[in-house]
Design an enzyme around this catalytic site. Structure first.
Site, PDB file in Angstrom:
ATOM      1  N   SER A   1       0.855  -1.183   0.000  1.00  0.00           N
ATOM      2  CA  SER A   1       0.000   0.000   0.000  1.00  0.00           C
ATOM      3  C   SER A   1       0.892   1.235   0.000  1.00  0.00           C
ATOM      4  CB  SER A   1      -0.876   0.033   1.256  1.00  0.00           C
ATOM      5  OG  SER A   1      -1.431   1.324   1.426  1.00  0.00           O
TER       6      SER A   1
ATOM      7  N   TYR B   1      -1.863  -0.450  10.205  1.00  0.00           N
ATOM      8  CA  TYR B   1      -1.994  -0.823   8.789  1.00  0.00           C
ATOM      9  C   TYR B   1      -0.743  -0.396   8.015  1.00  0.00           C
ATOM     10  CZ  TYR B   1      -3.887  -1.078   4.041  1.00  0.00           C
ATOM     11  OH  TYR B   1      -4.081  -1.367   2.707  1.00  0.00           O
TER      12      TYR B   1
HETATM   13  P1  NAP Z   1     -11.587  -5.823   0.297  1.00  0.00           P
HETATM   14  O1  NAP Z   1     -12.512  -5.510  -0.803  1.00  0.00           O
HETATM   15  O2  NAP Z   1     -11.983  -5.559   1.708  1.00  0.00           O
HETATM   16  O3  NAP Z   1     -11.135  -7.356   0.145  1.00  0.00           O
HETATM   17  C1  NAP Z   1     -10.266  -7.935   1.077  1.00  0.00           C
HETATM   18  C2  NAP Z   1     -10.116  -9.401   0.762  1.00  0.00           C
HETATM   19  O4  NAP Z   1      -9.198  -9.962   1.715  1.00  0.00           O
HETATM   20  C3  NAP Z   1     -11.426 -10.170   0.868  1.00  0.00           C
HETATM   21  O5  NAP Z   1     -11.537 -11.035  -0.227  1.00  0.00           O
HETATM   22  C4  NAP Z   1     -11.254 -10.963   2.169  1.00  0.00           C
HETATM   23  O6  NAP Z   1     -11.862 -12.253   2.095  1.00  0.00           O
HETATM   24  C5  NAP Z   1      -9.757 -11.174   2.189  1.00  0.00           C
HETATM   25  N1  NAP Z   1      -9.283 -11.524   3.523  1.00  0.00           N
HETATM   26  C6  NAP Z   1      -9.346 -10.772   4.655  1.00  0.00           C
HETATM   27  N2  NAP Z   1      -8.833 -11.469   5.678  1.00  0.00           N
HETATM   28  C7  NAP Z   1      -8.450 -12.681   5.194  1.00  0.00           C
HETATM   29  C8  NAP Z   1      -7.840 -13.822   5.769  1.00  0.00           C
HETATM   30  N3  NAP Z   1      -7.532 -13.881   7.052  1.00  0.00           N
HETATM   31  N4  NAP Z   1      -7.576 -14.880   4.952  1.00  0.00           N
HETATM   32  C9  NAP Z   1      -7.897 -14.850   3.632  1.00  0.00           C
HETATM   33  N5  NAP Z   1      -8.485 -13.794   3.045  1.00  0.00           N
HETATM   34  C10 NAP Z   1      -8.747 -12.722   3.823  1.00  0.00           C
HETATM   35  O7  NAP Z   1     -10.196  -5.050   0.131  1.00  0.00           O
HETATM   36  P2  NAP Z   1      -9.373  -4.586  -1.159  1.00  0.00           P
HETATM   37  O8  NAP Z   1      -9.443  -3.120  -1.198  1.00  0.00           O
HETATM   38  O9  NAP Z   1      -9.724  -5.390  -2.345  1.00  0.00           O
HETATM   39  O10 NAP Z   1      -7.915  -4.957  -0.635  1.00  0.00           O
HETATM   40  C11 NAP Z   1      -7.118  -5.970  -1.214  1.00  0.00           C
HETATM   41  C12 NAP Z   1      -5.668  -5.709  -0.827  1.00  0.00           C
HETATM   42  O11 NAP Z   1      -5.260  -4.450  -1.355  1.00  0.00           O
HETATM   43  C13 NAP Z   1      -5.446  -5.636   0.682  1.00  0.00           C
HETATM   44  O12 NAP Z   1      -4.206  -6.233   1.010  1.00  0.00           O
HETATM   45  C14 NAP Z   1      -5.379  -4.145   0.942  1.00  0.00           C
HETATM   46  O13 NAP Z   1      -4.651  -3.826   2.100  1.00  0.00           O
HETATM   47  C15 NAP Z   1      -4.695  -3.677  -0.325  1.00  0.00           C
HETATM   48  N6  NAP Z   1      -4.875  -2.263  -0.618  1.00  0.00           N
HETATM   49  C16 NAP Z   1      -6.117  -1.753  -0.845  1.00  0.00           C
HETATM   50  C17 NAP Z   1      -6.254  -0.398  -1.125  1.00  0.00           C
HETATM   51  C18 NAP Z   1      -7.585   0.236  -1.374  1.00  0.00           C
HETATM   52  O14 NAP Z   1      -7.622   1.473  -1.456  1.00  0.00           O
HETATM   53  N7  NAP Z   1      -8.666  -0.495  -1.520  1.00  0.00           N
HETATM   54  C19 NAP Z   1      -5.117   0.410  -1.174  1.00  0.00           C
HETATM   55  C20 NAP Z   1      -3.879  -0.135  -0.930  1.00  0.00           C
HETATM   56  C21 NAP Z   1      -3.767  -1.474  -0.676  1.00  0.00           C
HETATM   57  P3  NAP Z   1     -13.149 -12.664   2.979  1.00  0.00           P
HETATM   58  O15 NAP Z   1     -14.129 -11.514   2.864  1.00  0.00           O
HETATM   59  O16 NAP Z   1     -13.586 -13.919   2.299  1.00  0.00           O
HETATM   60  O17 NAP Z   1     -12.688 -12.892   4.377  1.00  0.00           O
END
Ligand code: NAP
Length: 244
Positions: free
Chosen positions: A139, A152
């Site tokens: 991130s 985070y």
């Molecule tokens: P999201 O829509 O909340 O999705 C998160 C995913 O992680 C879900 O599929 C969830 O699965 C899974 N997850 C959470 N805990 C888990 C565990 N213990 N074991 C296996 N799966 C788990 O978030 P997103 O925005 O797509 O984020 C994806 C990645 O990108 C993350 O690492 C996040 O930190 C990173 N990121 C996001 C942003 C942003 O702005 N959105 C920016 C920078 C980085 P379940 O629901 O099935 O538990």
């Protein structure tokens, strides 16, 4: 030869967009989820109905017994693992004086230890193959820090450190390890942000908009392909040029 990818946290958001892109490009896709069984099933069924090779596998990445099983079941099903995308992640917002220690521990357990666990579980397989690509989702906040997201930010800084160290360790075995570092992306992780929060953030984004999950998926796909064979240990920002 058919290639196989494991994408953690692929039930929604960036992981789901990544699963769709790899499936459309002929990969066998292991779509990992933890809690969102319905979303994982719907996405898997929809991709399969279009002829793609996709299986959903439940595993909590914070638990190494479960990540070992995820790797074992993938090998049993597809015979090899070409790409691991460590995307699973959680966040929590709060001042350091207010945030609950249980939430903080869970952030480190999922974001950092979860990435470590999956790398540790897959490493023997890729070393044995003498090939593989590992792509970690970090991130922008892991690079520059975010107020009210200390845990985070620290967990994602850890993912960046892990990526650089593991890239050096696994390079002699023909394995590339990189991370993609997104800015603010339109997923449920940001559903707590107000329009004003986003406007404030966009003042520092030259491209004047937030990003979409498909734009992160595109970079992940590039890093999984042979055009990136000479790239390892890198942090690739996909953030609209954010200057924070
Ligand atoms: P999201 O829509 O909340 O999705 C998160 C995913 O992680 C879900 O599929 C969830 O699965 C899974 N997850 C959470 N805990 C888990 C565990 N213990 N074991 C296996 N799966 C788990 O978030 P997103 O925005 O797509 O984020 C994806 C990645 O990108 C993350 O690492 C996040 O930190 C990173 N990121 C996001 C942003 C942003 O702005 N959105 C920016 C920078 C980085 P379940 O629901 O099935 O538990």
């Amino acid at each position: 030869m058919e290639k196989t990818v494991i994408i953690t946290g692929a039930s929604k958001g960036i992981g789901a967009a990544t699963a769709i892109l790899f499936a459309q490009n002929g990969y066998n896709v292991v779509l990992n989820y933890n809690n969102s069984v319905e979303s994982a099933k719907i996405l898997t069924t929809s991709l399969r109905s279009r002829g793609h090779s996709v299986v959903a596998m439940k595993a909590d990445v914070s638990n190494r017994l479960e990540t070992d099983l995820l790797i074992k079941e993938t090998l049993y099903k597809f015979g090899r693992i070409d790409v691991l995308v460590n995307n699973a992640g959680i966040s929590a917002v709060g001042l350091i004086n207010d945030i609950d220690d249980i939430d903080v521990k869970r952030i480190f357990d999922v974001n950092l230890l979860g990435t470590y666990n999956c790398c540790k579980s897959v490493a023997p397989v890729m070393v044995n193959q003498k090939s593989g690509k590992i792509i970690n989702i970090a991130s922008m906040w892991g690079e520059v820090g975010s107020s009210c997201e200390v845990a985070y930010s620290a967990s994602k800084a850890g993912v960046i450190g892990l990526t650089k160290a593991l890239a050096k360790e696994l390079a002699p075995s023909g394995i590339n390890v990189n991370c993609v570092s997104p800015g603010i992306i339109d997923t449920t992780m940001n559903s707590n942000l107000t329009a004003r929060d986003i406007d404030n953030f966009l003042e520092n984004v030259p491209l004047l908009r937030i990003g979409y999950p498909e734009e992160i998926a595109g970079m992940v796909y590039y890093l999984a392909g042979e055009n990136s064979d000479y790239i390892t240990g890198q942090v690739i920002g996909v953030n609209g040029g954010a200057v924070i």
